[in-house]
Design a protein around this motif. Sequence first.
Motif, PDB file in Angstrom:
ATOM      1  N   VAL A  36       4.286  15.481  -0.425  1.00  0.00           N
ATOM      2  CA  VAL A  36       4.764  16.513  -1.345  1.00  0.00           C
ATOM      3  C   VAL A  36       5.274  15.891  -2.639  1.00  0.00           C
ATOM      4  O   VAL A  36       5.969  14.868  -2.617  1.00  0.00           O
ATOM      5  CB  VAL A  36       5.890  17.339  -0.683  1.00  0.00           C
ATOM      6  N   HIS A  37       4.925  16.520  -3.749  1.00  0.00           N
ATOM      7  CA  HIS A  37       5.442  16.123  -5.060  1.00  0.00           C
ATOM      8  C   HIS A  37       5.993  17.368  -5.749  1.00  0.00           C
ATOM      9  O   HIS A  37       5.257  18.330  -5.992  1.00  0.00           O
ATOM     10  CB  HIS A  37       4.337  15.495  -5.917  1.00  0.00           C
ATOM     11  N   LEU A  54       2.329  20.656  -2.207  1.00  0.00           N
ATOM     12  CA  LEU A  54       1.590  19.812  -1.267  1.00  0.00           C
ATOM     13  C   LEU A  54       0.499  19.031  -1.990  1.00  0.00           C
ATOM     14  O   LEU A  54      -0.400  19.609  -2.602  1.00  0.00           O
ATOM     15  CB  LEU A  54       0.964  20.687  -0.172  1.00  0.00           C
ATOM     16  N   SER A  55       0.590  17.708  -1.935  1.00  0.00           N
ATOM     17  CA  SER A  55      -0.406  16.841  -2.568  1.00  0.00           C
ATOM     18  C   SER A  55      -1.473  16.386  -1.588  1.00  0.00           C
ATOM     19  O   SER A  55      -2.599  16.075  -1.974  1.00  0.00           O
ATOM     20  CB  SER A  55       0.272  15.605  -3.174  1.00  0.00           C
ATOM     21  N   ASP A 105       4.140   8.233  -3.647  1.00  0.00           N
ATOM     22  CA  ASP A 105       4.449   6.825  -3.905  1.00  0.00           C
ATOM     23  C   ASP A 105       5.254   6.167  -2.798  1.00  0.00           C
ATOM     24  O   ASP A 105       5.632   4.996  -2.910  1.00  0.00           O
ATOM     25  CB  ASP A 105       5.217   6.689  -5.224  1.00  0.00           C
ATOM     26  N   THR A 106       5.508   6.886  -1.711  1.00  0.00           N
ATOM     27  CA  THR A 106       6.204   6.282  -0.574  1.00  0.00           C
ATOM     28  C   THR A 106       5.360   5.146  -0.017  1.00  0.00           C
ATOM     29  O   THR A 106       4.128   5.245   0.069  1.00  0.00           O
ATOM     30  CB  THR A 106       6.439   7.332   0.531  1.00  0.00           C
ATOM     31  N   MET A 146       0.843  -1.190   0.000  1.00  0.00           N
ATOM     32  CA  MET A 146       0.000   0.000   0.000  1.00  0.00           C
ATOM     33  C   MET A 146       0.885   1.248   0.000  1.00  0.00           C
ATOM     34  O   MET A 146       1.914   1.296   0.666  1.00  0.00           O
ATOM     35  CB  MET A 146      -0.919  -0.010   1.227  1.00  0.00           C
ATOM     36  N   ARG A 147       0.466   2.262  -0.740  1.00  0.00           N
ATOM     37  CA  ARG A 147       1.220   3.501  -0.864  1.00  0.00           C
ATOM     38  C   ARG A 147       0.516   4.640  -0.127  1.00  0.00           C
ATOM     39  O   ARG A 147      -0.695   4.590   0.112  1.00  0.00           O
ATOM     40  CB  ARG A 147       1.382   3.873  -2.342  1.00  0.00           C
ATOM     41  N   VAL A 148       1.280   5.664   0.201  1.00  0.00           N
ATOM     42  CA  VAL A 148       0.718   6.818   0.900  1.00  0.00           C
ATOM     43  C   VAL A 148      -0.451   7.411   0.140  1.00  0.00           C
ATOM     44  O   VAL A 148      -1.478   7.787   0.719  1.00  0.00           O
ATOM     45  CB  VAL A 148       1.816   7.880   1.122  1.00  0.00           C
TER      46      VAL A 148
END
Length: 233
Positions: free
Chosen positions: A124-125, A129-130, A103-104, A1-3
């Motif tokens: 953050v991307h 801020l995402s 994607d972390t 699972m990704r953030v």
Amino acid sequence: MRVKDIMTVGPLTVSPDATIADAANMMLAHSLSALAVVDRDMVLLGIVSDGDLLHRPELETAPEIGWWRSVLSPAASARAFTKTRGPRVGEVMTEIVTTVAPDTSLTEAVDLMEVLGIEQLPVVHDGILSGMLSRRDVLSALVNRIGTVRDMTLPDDLIASQIRASIDQSKWTHPGNIVIKVEAGVVHLGGTVSSDAERKALHVIAENTTGVVSVGDNLELINPVAGFAYGIV
């Protein structure tokens, strides 16, 4: 699972020009411990948390004005003065912020929150801020996943093989001593264990296996030294 799978998209943010009263009211109204501080382009500038507002002259909790001069350089003393007495978010916020990318892996993000002792992580991307990942987001994902797993049904033989595979991978039991029977999703554990901790761990394996309805216990507790059963069923 990704953030990105569980983060809060479009989180509440605050401008560096906002007053600390504005920030505090937002945190209180929405039960938040921190707010991301962003500019008009949503570039992350820092974080203002409840911890940044604990030492204030209004509360009589701020250090005396001259305290810093004895332990800090003049520049550091000036920054500390502003940090505890500034009326605006940009003056009291924490500027060096730990962030994660969308994607972390969730494992890495959760480890960061635990090690750093923080409630939220900005996502953050390219500096923008995402979203925000909070412990509340993690708990919500856990509840959803548990509900999904419990609602699934699987053939009894598949359930038994999954439990057996998990037991075979364990380091705390002898797989050959454990008997597994599954009937209509009900697991019956038999055989022998050497401790109550081992018994409980076997229950956890069975209970966490997809498709399991309930777990019955026919395990016997054996003294590993004397080699006899205590007759606990």
